[in-house]
Design an enzyme around this catalytic site. Sequence first.
Site, short mmCIF file in Angstrom:
data_model
loop_
_atom_site.label_atom_id
_atom_site.label_comp_id
_atom_site.label_asym_id
_atom_site.label_seq_id
_atom_site.Cartn_x
_atom_site.Cartn_y
_atom_site.Cartn_z
N SER A 47 43.02 40.72 40.82
CA SER A 47 44.08 39.98 40.01
C SER A 47 44.04 40.61 38.52
CB SER A 47 43.63 38.63 39.68
OG SER A 47 44.67 37.69 39.37
N ASP A 172 47.53 37.74 45.07
CA ASP A 172 46.66 37.54 44.12
C ASP A 172 45.33 37.96 45.18
OD1 ASP A 172 44.66 37.10 42.27
OD2 ASP A 172 46.03 35.82 41.17
#
Length: 296
Positions: A47, A172
């Site tokens: 991320s 993500d």
Amino acid sequence: MTETLTNNVTDTALIFEGGGMRGSFSSGALVALLEAGIHADWVGGISAGTSCLANYVSRDPERAERSFVDFAAEPEFGDWRTWLRGKGVFNAEWIYEQTALPHQVMPFDFDAFSANPATVRIGGYRCSDGEMVYWDRDDVDNLPALMKRVRASSTMPLLMPLTRIDGVDYCDGALGPTGGFAVDAAMADGYDRFLVVMTRERGYRKSAPKLPRAYRSLFRRYPAIADGILERPANYNRTLDELLQLESEGRAFLIFPDRMPIRNSERDLTKLRAVFEAARSQTRRQLPQIRDFLGL
């Protein structure tokens, strides 16, 4: 062409946690590490941690600072208007891919990144089946390929459009089985010592998401995304417990924020600057302990 760089930390994996704009803390910490000449030969990120990975490996403290502080003031950074246009609350393609190009808002030194022999692992979540994918040097041998994967790893479902790579959608990496820490990739590569830059205060635990049926409905096309969101608190808390156990055994050094006063969506430059400066100061204070842990 930049001369080949050398690294002085070869037995410890450096891992950057995600956390959206809480990456302002990670950026302050990584700037302090670079200032101190601490150069890890294995770097993993998930991320927002992948942006930190890229800036750390390219040894660019100025870009690291700007990425999570001043950059938020750029008009194209994104808001609900860009979301309504299908570009995301965070204008992902512009943030990660366009601005990194030469002569753009925040150019990335890919020559320096390439000159650093460090192993890199960028974690993304495959939306079709929920598999965690770690991209390495072979996958990021040019600037567009690198930034596409940094974007994919950072793509928050609903807030950003999914990132397509070779016809496959990713989002993500924090939805994966570790909840957002690339420690599994480091262990798979044979590492048993870890320096981890965290973005939550010590003692934090993630709570279960509310309205699970809503996630099932929103992600009917990709139920694996709903699974990842709903399972993330348990995955995150379990991995955190594992890291704390490693810390107690002397096998991990965890850089927790003394305070974390902002959310992952923070845009206030004064607050972002304060978190960055606090992180840099805190990490500088901890350098004797970090050096001792690393054997430097």
